[in-house]
Design an enzyme around this catalytic site. Structure first.
Site, PDB file in Angstrom:
ATOM      1  N   TYR A   1       3.062   9.877  -1.069  1.00  0.00           N
ATOM      2  CA  TYR A   1       4.184   8.907   0.509  1.00  0.00           C
ATOM      3  C   TYR A   1       5.536   9.165  -0.748  1.00  0.00           C
ATOM      4  CZ  TYR A   1       0.174   6.837   2.344  1.00  0.00           C
ATOM      5  OH  TYR A   1      -0.682   6.067   2.799  1.00  0.00           O
TER       6      TYR A   1
ATOM      7  N   HIS B   1      -7.661  10.109  -1.998  1.00  0.00           N
ATOM      8  CA  HIS B   1      -7.049  10.004  -0.463  1.00  0.00           C
ATOM      9  C   HIS B   1      -7.728  10.460   0.083  1.00  0.00           C
ATOM     10  CE1 HIS B   1      -2.590   9.152   0.640  1.00  0.00           C
ATOM     11  NE2 HIS B   1      -3.478   9.225   1.670  1.00  0.00           N
TER      12      HIS B   1
ATOM     13  N   LYS C   1      -2.458   5.784  -4.564  1.00  0.00           N
ATOM     14  CA  LYS C   1      -3.572   7.022  -3.939  1.00  0.00           C
ATOM     15  C   LYS C   1      -3.567   8.015  -4.668  1.00  0.00           C
ATOM     16  CE  LYS C   1      -3.566   4.767   0.640  1.00  0.00           C
ATOM     17  NZ  LYS C   1      -2.063   4.197   0.591  1.00  0.00           N
TER      18      LYS C   1
ATOM     19  N   ASP D   1       0.483  -0.645  -0.370  1.00  0.00           N
ATOM     20  CA  ASP D   1       0.167  -0.120   0.063  1.00  0.00           C
ATOM     21  C   ASP D   1       1.369   1.154   0.040  1.00  0.00           C
ATOM     22  OD1 ASP D   1      -3.210   0.769   0.559  1.00  0.00           O
ATOM     23  OD2 ASP D   1      -1.603   2.147   1.689  1.00  0.00           O
TER      24      ASP D   1
HETATM   25  P1  NAD Z   1       1.067   1.962  11.781  1.00  0.00           P
HETATM   26  O1  NAD Z   1      -0.472   1.692  12.791  1.00  0.00           O
HETATM   27  O2  NAD Z   1       0.452   0.182  11.062  1.00  0.00           O
HETATM   28  O3  NAD Z   1       1.794   1.833  13.428  1.00  0.00           O
HETATM   29  C1  NAD Z   1       3.085   1.639  12.578  1.00  0.00           C
HETATM   30  C2  NAD Z   1       4.029   1.908  13.913  1.00  0.00           C
HETATM   31  O4  NAD Z   1       4.393   1.008  14.433  1.00  0.00           O
HETATM   32  C3  NAD Z   1       5.623   2.654  12.763  1.00  0.00           C
HETATM   33  O5  NAD Z   1       6.676   3.369  12.496  1.00  0.00           O
HETATM   34  C4  NAD Z   1       6.646   1.030  14.112  1.00  0.00           C
HETATM   35  O6  NAD Z   1       6.799   2.108  14.705  1.00  0.00           O
HETATM   36  C5  NAD Z   1       5.162   0.584  14.768  1.00  0.00           C
HETATM   37  N1  NAD Z   1       5.353  -0.781  14.898  1.00  0.00           N
HETATM   38  C6  NAD Z   1       4.569  -1.762  13.770  1.00  0.00           C
HETATM   39  N2  NAD Z   1       5.742  -3.384  13.484  1.00  0.00           N
HETATM   40  C7  NAD Z   1       5.232  -3.348  15.597  1.00  0.00           C
HETATM   41  C8  NAD Z   1       5.200  -4.322  15.817  1.00  0.00           C
HETATM   42  N3  NAD Z   1       6.051  -5.536  15.854  1.00  0.00           N
HETATM   43  N4  NAD Z   1       5.820  -3.570  17.304  1.00  0.00           N
HETATM   44  C9  NAD Z   1       5.935  -3.093  17.774  1.00  0.00           C
HETATM   45  N5  NAD Z   1       6.128  -1.716  17.045  1.00  0.00           N
HETATM   46  C10 NAD Z   1       5.716  -1.737  15.532  1.00  0.00           C
HETATM   47  O7  NAD Z   1       0.482   2.975  11.100  1.00  0.00           O
HETATM   48  P2  NAD Z   1       0.536   3.618   9.652  1.00  0.00           P
HETATM   49  O8  NAD Z   1       1.756   3.153   9.032  1.00  0.00           O
HETATM   50  O9  NAD Z   1       0.271   4.574   9.145  1.00  0.00           O
HETATM   51  O10 NAD Z   1      -0.277   2.486   8.822  1.00  0.00           O
HETATM   52  C11 NAD Z   1      -0.699   1.896   8.546  1.00  0.00           C
HETATM   53  C12 NAD Z   1      -0.277   1.791   6.452  1.00  0.00           C
HETATM   54  O11 NAD Z   1      -1.827   2.808   6.773  1.00  0.00           O
HETATM   55  C13 NAD Z   1       0.879   2.932   6.479  1.00  0.00           C
HETATM   56  O12 NAD Z   1       1.813   2.421   5.983  1.00  0.00           O
HETATM   57  C14 NAD Z   1       0.241   3.762   5.040  1.00  0.00           C
HETATM   58  O13 NAD Z   1       0.266   2.577   3.995  1.00  0.00           O
HETATM   59  C15 NAD Z   1      -1.527   3.574   5.143  1.00  0.00           C
HETATM   60  N6  NAD Z   1      -2.022   4.721   5.864  1.00  0.00           N
HETATM   61  C16 NAD Z   1      -3.120   5.497   5.175  1.00  0.00           C
HETATM   62  C17 NAD Z   1      -3.865   6.393   5.353  1.00  0.00           C
HETATM   63  C18 NAD Z   1      -4.618   6.329   4.478  1.00  0.00           C
HETATM   64  O14 NAD Z   1      -4.611   8.283   5.126  1.00  0.00           O
HETATM   65  N7  NAD Z   1      -5.252   6.556   3.615  1.00  0.00           N
HETATM   66  C19 NAD Z   1      -3.279   7.533   6.718  1.00  0.00           C
HETATM   67  C20 NAD Z   1      -1.761   6.320   6.585  1.00  0.00           C
HETATM   68  C21 NAD Z   1      -1.551   5.186   6.766  1.00  0.00           C
END
Ligand code: NAD
Length: 278
Positions: free
Chosen positions: A50, A108, A75, A45
């Site tokens: 990004y 988005h 997106k 994704d």
């Molecule tokens: P997430 O909830 O996946 O959190 C990511 C953070 O969690 C990492 O930086 C890391 O510090 C921590 N983490 C990951 N795995 C872990 C583990 N096993 N143990 C402990 N800590 C851990 O947040 P995200 O990256 O914002 O969301 C996932 C994906 O969603 C993004 O990468 C993106 O592709 C998407 N996204 C979309 C939007 C949107 O507006 N559509 C906004 C934000 C994110």
């Protein structure tokens, strides 16, 4: 490891667990996605905003994995929703990704002040019909936005990607999706590390009961709710941890306890509210 697939209203299907690359810097994206593909992820994704689509594309090209085994989402950014700009935007994204089509293209944000999200949706329909995206959907859309899209076009988004985790469950958006055949993807599934989910007693107890980490328990909660999820990490051991979530099943009581984390007043939200993002 065989990842479950979820059928979409487009007739295509999506791996329920993927890998997200929000905030992965451009010069690290190729390595991160290469490692994610090595771990076994086949669903990536990304988004134009990004600024790491080239790195994602480079990793895909070098992997040698057949295109049909991959599911790639990108997106449309907010400043390209108007007029014919979505057509330009998808071409740019495909060029950067080095792909002839994406599997899923999403608007988005609804950006209500711009009043261009309905136009964007009409263009996404054209983009799908031109074969440039297999499925189309939206992100951060509330029921009022979704109703506007359907009223204007009769086309229901295959996906709505929203902030969703145990502390912010957006039940009204899930209800709209269930009633209309849209599937929901969680962004920030682990609370982006901003909400103290892992220390929460319900999460900690479920993790301990199954001998897994709190992150694995939370990912499992998403999966058992039928939600599509793509946690992000640039550390390969965490990518592997987040992928290793099919060897245990949370009980109904554990799911109910994690459901109870949501304060229900919206205070568990860690990202921007869709009505405030323009
Ligand atoms: P997430 O909830 O996946 O959190 C990511 C953070 O969690 C990492 O930086 C890391 O510090 C921590 N983490 C990951 N795995 C872990 C583990 N096993 N143990 C402990 N800590 C851990 O947040 P995200 O990256 O914002 O969301 C996932 C994906 O969603 C993004 O990468 C993106 O592709 C998407 N996204 C979309 C939007 C949107 O507006 N559509 C906004 C934000 C994110």
């Amino acid at each position: 490891m065989s990842i479950p697939k979820i059928s979409l209203n487009s007739g295509h299907s999506i791996p329920q667990l993927g890998f997200g690359v929000f905030l992965v810097p451009a010069d690290e994206a190729e390595k991160a996605v290469t490692e994610a593909l090595e771990v076994g992820y086949r669903h990536i994704d990304t988004a134009a905003i990004y600024q790491n689509e080239e790195g994602v594309g480079a990793a895909i090209a070098k992997s040698g994995i057949p295109r049909e085994e991959l599911f790639i989402t990108t997106k449309l950014w907010n400043d390209h929703q108007a007029e014919e700009l979505p057509h330009e935007a998808i071409r740019t994204s495909l060029d950067k990704l080095g792909l002839e089509y994406v599997d899923l293209y999403l608007t988005h944000w609804p950006t209500p002040e711009r009043q261009t999200f309905v136009n964007a949706w009409t263009k996404l329909i054209e983009i799908r019909d031109a074969g440039l995206s297999r499925s189309i959907g939206v992100s951060n859309h509330l029921p009022e936005h979704l109703d506007a899209l359907v009223a204007a076009t009769g086309e229901v988004p295959a996906i709505n990607q929203i902030e969703l985790h145990p502390a912010y469950q957006q039940r009204n958006v899930l209800e709209w999706a269930a009633a209309n055949g849209t599937r929901v993807e969680s962004w920030g599934p682990l609370g982006q590390g901003k909400y103290p989910l892992f220390e929460n007693p319900a999460v900690a107890a479920a993790a301990e009961a199954h001998g897994v980490t709190p992150a694995q328990a939370v990912i499992r909660w998403h999966l058992q709710k039928g939600i599509i999820v793509f946690p992000k990490s640039t550390r390969k051991e965490r990518m592997a941890e987040n992928f290793d979530v099919f060897g245990f099943t949370l009980t109904d009581a554990e799911i109910a306890a994690i459901d109870g984390i949501d304060p229900l007043d919206g205070s568990g939200r860690v990202g921007t509210h869709p009505l405030e993002f323009n």
